[in-house]
Design an enzyme around this catalytic site. Structure first.
Site, PDB file in Angstrom:
ATOM      1  N   GLU A   1      -7.479  -3.237  -3.785  1.00  0.00           N
ATOM      2  CA  GLU A   1      -8.977  -2.836  -3.526  1.00  0.00           C
ATOM      3  C   GLU A   1      -9.358  -1.535  -3.985  1.00  0.00           C
ATOM      4  O   GLU A   1     -10.050  -1.166  -4.661  1.00  0.00           O
ATOM      5  CB  GLU A   1      -8.916  -2.963  -1.847  1.00  0.00           C
TER       6      GLU A   1
ATOM      7  N   GLU B   1      -7.824   5.287  -4.457  1.00  0.00           N
ATOM      8  CA  GLU B   1      -6.398   5.752  -3.933  1.00  0.00           C
ATOM      9  C   GLU B   1      -5.183   5.572  -4.704  1.00  0.00           C
ATOM     10  O   GLU B   1      -4.185   6.486  -4.683  1.00  0.00           O
ATOM     11  CB  GLU B   1      -6.314   5.128  -2.491  1.00  0.00           C
TER      12      GLU B   1
ATOM     13  N   ASP C   1       0.870  -1.265  -0.035  1.00  0.00           N
ATOM     14  CA  ASP C   1       0.025   0.092   0.166  1.00  0.00           C
ATOM     15  C   ASP C   1       0.710   1.362  -0.175  1.00  0.00           C
ATOM     16  O   ASP C   1       0.081   2.405   0.245  1.00  0.00           O
ATOM     17  CB  ASP C   1      -0.856   0.061   1.068  1.00  0.00           C
TER      18      ASP C   1
END
Length: 940
Positions: free
Chosen positions: A541, A545, A464
């Site tokens: 996911e 972002e 991430d």
């Protein structure tokens, strides 16, 4: 509301590990300036590395961990000696080759290259071609799971592990060695071939079941396993031997062989041509010109035998929708829908640039006093950062403040603007200074910069980074818009560039960070897991972002005068936007299996997609996680307004009613398609709700009421400045652009409108839009003008992507004047009266490639009442194509060959266009989805 966002890419927890060794000073004296991202850092004796006014550490804070196995043991990259000093692009489709997440698996987890799937084992590389989806997880997930059809290796190979030996933009070469044998296999996205090299043993293919041989020509063998067709290619002079499930061939002193999955058995001859043209590398090159983003995807090859250097590659849907390059009739099944095959070592895509603006334009729909009150609630809060301490939640808080800075500036609340800027600067500077409660630390083994306190596996699993750091880059870009000195390399800009290099490095030669760590240029989107240690491959996911990072690059590059970074952001955003449209939202309804039963997914996996999140089954979060954060980089979602409506409708069905928890995010999402409906929901609550933690009432109020006034984004028009956008309501367009430069400039939009924008300012104007620049030719589809759309459709819509359809061969027979296996396009329920003096007109782009003697021909037919009988047919003379790759233009000026019947008033009528090859023996292509693929009928 308390949110527990366990949505990141592992549920295995954050196991403690050991601190890494300090980074050698020689490795830290990196020539950053060479890649255009700032000056080189100076080596230091202490564990603090200066970076402009900021700094980072070269060892992790006490008590923290770096990358670990699932048991918490420290782990270093699994690389061969040849690759040891090369930064590893973690967060890729093949990362488990280099990151041994599970101690008992030194090989890899399943890897999804598409159309083929792979898994490394002791005896070589498993290869599969999953073509039938399974619906699992109570109907919430579809997957084309890896299942080995065969294993490719060498006789006797029994390697203790598999390492990454080499890689390029979308290919990788794993390596096996057992002391007696060495084996390499180059694999990649879109590659129907596996290119093998080995020593110490014969080529060996072990099939999962007894194969059926459909062709045997010595060194070329065609087999069928589990219903899938494969071709095996050994060096000339070799011979394949089949014994049960074992197939072997001596290499005759050579060290190479290959195999390919075939779309059909009759494709063997075509694939045989390229069997020994081994792919050695892959690279994408992008260019942002005016309002267009182009990307060329190229493979490098080596001829192992003969001189052939071409190859075959399968394009994903998001690619073939936007290329005008000729494609073969061959296709493959994949979790991303149909893949189409191109017979070439390269192809180019072209898309409209999805603009990014710092804020929506000023409008009369916003009550300034009310907005100022909402702004003050945030700026004067006792803790504007809501207790955030880790990289993710700090980022969310920075993002919330960043969205309000240009809004405050827009309504003249300069004191509030400056207070918000001060809050953002202060928190960023804390993170950008080593030695405090929060800092960034460089790991020399993994070539990564990790923020501590970390969260959601950003430290122990390298998850991430692009999500977390997107907020920092975006916030810094907003600061730079107002304070260029703060963003200078000598101040805090160098630290921002380190975050960019960690997540979206444009350089392939930077020794400190990998090229585009998380962005998979061929898949068209980012991956979130740093280790890819799942049976379903890698996953992502929160695609939104990831978009947030791309939008931040556009704004940071524009604000600091770095057009290369700005254009990188445009390429990433535009590419991922189409991937999101197709693979998360299934906007064309051509990707998800019919048995799946959902219109959207919360997560995309290598093997498919899932209607879920990592932390909840609540439909609001499943739908909202691919919306947040809502910014000026979210406008791209408005390209597919029907998909937004389906998305909201599904959320409300699954939710048992309108959103409650993330209502503000979903209102803003809905406003990109239906601003009035979103405003009605806002008005119904009248500010009495709890914002999502990355949102604020100020931003939501401004967003919804602005779009209700100026209209939803008009994605049919784009500007030649990446920081521009267009909105449309009731026939009026609103044009806006922000000029970060030091001199005034004029922005030109694709509809012909222009907008003068002063230096370091935003400008806005309104108007009805432009006109067709060439009135003698059919223009964009409006009224009596129709575009050709893949799937046999004539449409007045102008938002469909560019594509191409195949025109069938004439099969060596003269078909002049008589349609033969035509490609047909049709529109029904057409009404209109014959226009005096007008005639049927068309403009088509056709390409016969290198084939000689093809002749595309067109017939246009009119069924005046829609009763199934065509009352008028106009056949035009065929167009003689040249035997050179590239589009040629075919229009009505070729002249009418035959006309039957008469024109009359259309009353729920049908218009049909047929195109076929009148001559020759080969297929050709006709372009679709562009202004050069148009039929204009003589009606008003």
């Amino acid at each position: 509301m308390i949110e527990v966002l366990l949505m990141r890419t592992s549920l295995s927890g954050l196991a403690p590990g050991l601190a890494s060794r300090p980074v050698a000073a020689t490795l830290l004296a990196i020539a950053v300036a060479a890649v255009g991202l700032g000056p080189a850092a100076s080596p230091a004796a202490a564990a603090t590395i200066p970076a402009g006014a900021g700094s980072y550490s070269d060892s992790r804070p006490a008590g923290t961990s770096g990358p670990t196995t699932n048991t918490g043991a420290p782990v270093t990259p699994k690389l061969t000696t040849a690759a040891r000093d090369k930064p590893v692009p973690t967060n890729d489709w093949w990362s488990s080759l280099a990151y041994q997440r599970y101690g008992d698996n030194p090989y890899s987890t399943p890897m999804y290259g598409h159309p083929l799937t792979y898994q490394a084992t002791a005896s070589g590389l498993e290869v599969g071609y999953p073509t039938t989806p399974a619906i699992v997880g109570d109907g919430r997930q579809y997957e084309y799971a890896h299942k080995a059809d065969l294993t490719v290796g060498l006789s006797g190979l029994n390697s203790p592990d598999t390492k990454a030996d080499a890689w390029s933009d979308w290919t990788v070469t794993p390596y096996w060695a057992d002391g007696s044998r060495t084996f390499r296999a180059t694999i990649g996205h879109g590659m129907p071939f596996v290119y093998a090299k080995g020593s110490g043993g014969d080529a060996r293919i072990t099939t999962a079941s007894t194969p059926t041989v459909f062709s045997d020509d010595g060194n070329v063998l065609g087999i069928t396993v589990a219903g899938h067709h494969y071709a095996l290619f050994a060096p000339t002079g070799s011979d394949w031997n089949v014994s049960g499930t074992a197939i072997t061939a001596g290499l005759g002193g050579k060290d190479y062989f290959s195999l390919a999955v075939l779309p059909s058995t009759d494709a063997l001859a075509t694939y045989r041509k390229y069997a020994f043209s081994f792919v050695t590398g892959s690279q994408v090159a992008w260019q942002s010109t005016g309002s267009t983003v182009k990307a060329t995807y190229s493979l490098t090859t080596e001829a192992k035998e003969g001189t052939e250097r071409g190859t075959l590659q399968a394009l994903y849907r998001h690619q073939w929708l936007h290329t005008t390059d000729a494609l073969t009739p061959y296709t493959y099944v994949s979790p991303r829908g149909t893949m189409k095959v191109r017979e070439s070592a390269s192809f180019t895509t072209s898309q409209k640039n999805n603009g990014v603006v710092p804020a929506l334009p000023a409008s009369s729909g916003v009550d300034k006093a009310r907005l100022a009150g909402y702004l003050n609630e945030v700026a004067n809060a006792s803790d504007p950062f809501s207790g955030a301490t880790d990289t993710y939640w700090t980022g969310k808080a920075l993002g919330r403040l960043a969205q309000l800075v240009p809004v405050a500036d827009q309504i003249g609340e300069t004191a509030t603007r400056d207070k918000l800027l001060g809050l953002m600067k202060g928190r960023l500077q804390e993170w950008f200074t080593a030695g405090g409660a929060s800092e960034f630390s460089y790991d020399k083994d993994w070539k990564t910069l990790t923020g501590y306190p970390a969260s959601y596996g950003s430290d122990t699993e390298l998850n991430d980074h692009h999500f977390h750091y997107s907020y920092y880059v975006y916030a810094a870009a907003i600061i730079a818009q107002y304070d260029q000195a703060w963003a200078a390399d000598s101040a805090w800009g160098t630290m921002i560039k380190h975050l960019i290099r960690d997540t979206a490095n444009p350089s392939r030669t930077d020794s400190a960070y990998p090229f585009l760590r998380g962005f998979d240029v061929y898949a068209g989107h980012s991956w979130a897991s740093g280790h890819q240690g799942f049976a379903a491959g890698n996953n992502q996911e929160s695609s939104s972002e990831s978009i947030n990072l791309s939008a931040g690059l556009v704004l940071w590059g524009a604000a600091t005068g770095d057009n290369n970074l700005r254009d990188l952001g445009s390429f990433l955003l535009t590419t991922e936007s189409e991937a999101i449209t197709q693979y998360w939202f299934d906007a064309s309804q051509q990707v998800f299996p019919a048995s799946f039963g959902h219109d959207t997914v919360g997560m995309v996996w290598g093997s498919g997609g899932a209607y879920s999140t990592w932390w909840t089954a609540n439909p609001e979060e499943i739908h909202g996680i691919n919306v947040l954060p809502v910014t000026g980089g979210s406008l791209h979602l408005a390209r597919e307004k029907a998909a937004i409506k389906r998305n909201i409708a599904e959320m409300e069905r699954e939710n048992g009613g309108p959103a409650q928890e993330w209502r503000d995010l979903l209102w803003q999402f809905e406003s990109l398609s239906d601003p009035a409906a979103a405003k009605a929901k806002w008005d119904g609550v009248n500010g009495n709700y709890e914002p999502e933690q990355g949102e604020s009432k100020a931003h939501t109020y401004h967003w919804i009421n602005t779009l209700n006034t100026v209209g939803a984004p008009d994605m049919t028009v784009s500007g030649d400045l990446p920081t521009s956008a267009v909105f449309s309501k009731d026939g009026t367009r609103t044009y806006t652009a922000h000029n970060h430069g030091s001199t005034a400039r004029t922005v030109t939009f694709s509809d012909g409108r222009t907008l003068s924008v002063p230096a370091r300012s935003t400008a806005t104007s309104t108007g009805p839009g432009g006109s067709n620049p060439d009135p003698e030719e059919p223009g964009p589809s409006t009224g009596n003008t129709f575009r050709l759309k893949s799937g046999g459709i004539l449409t007045t819509a102008t938002t469909d992507p560019a594509g191409a359809d195949t025109i069938a061969s004439a099969d060596g027979v003269n078909r002049d004047g008589t349609p033969y296996r035509p490609t047909v396009y049709e529109v029904k329920k057409v009404n209109g009266k014959v226009a005096s003096g007008a005639a049927t007109a068309f403009r088509l782009r056709v390409d016969a490639g290198t084939k000689v003697g093809l002749a595309p021909q067109v017939r246009v037919s009119y069924d005046l009442t829609g009763d199934g009988t065509f009352d008028r047919a106009e056949t035009f003379r065929y167009f003689a194509t040249d035997p050179v790759n590239g589009w040629e233009e075919y229009t009505q000026t070729s002249g009418a060959q035959a006309t039957t019947g008469s024109l009359g008033e259309l009353k729920n009528g049908t218009v049909r266009l047929e195109v076929w090859n009148a001559l020759g023996n080969g297929t050709s292509q006709v372009q679709t989805g562009t202004d050069a693929a148009v039929l204009k009928i003589p009606y008003v």
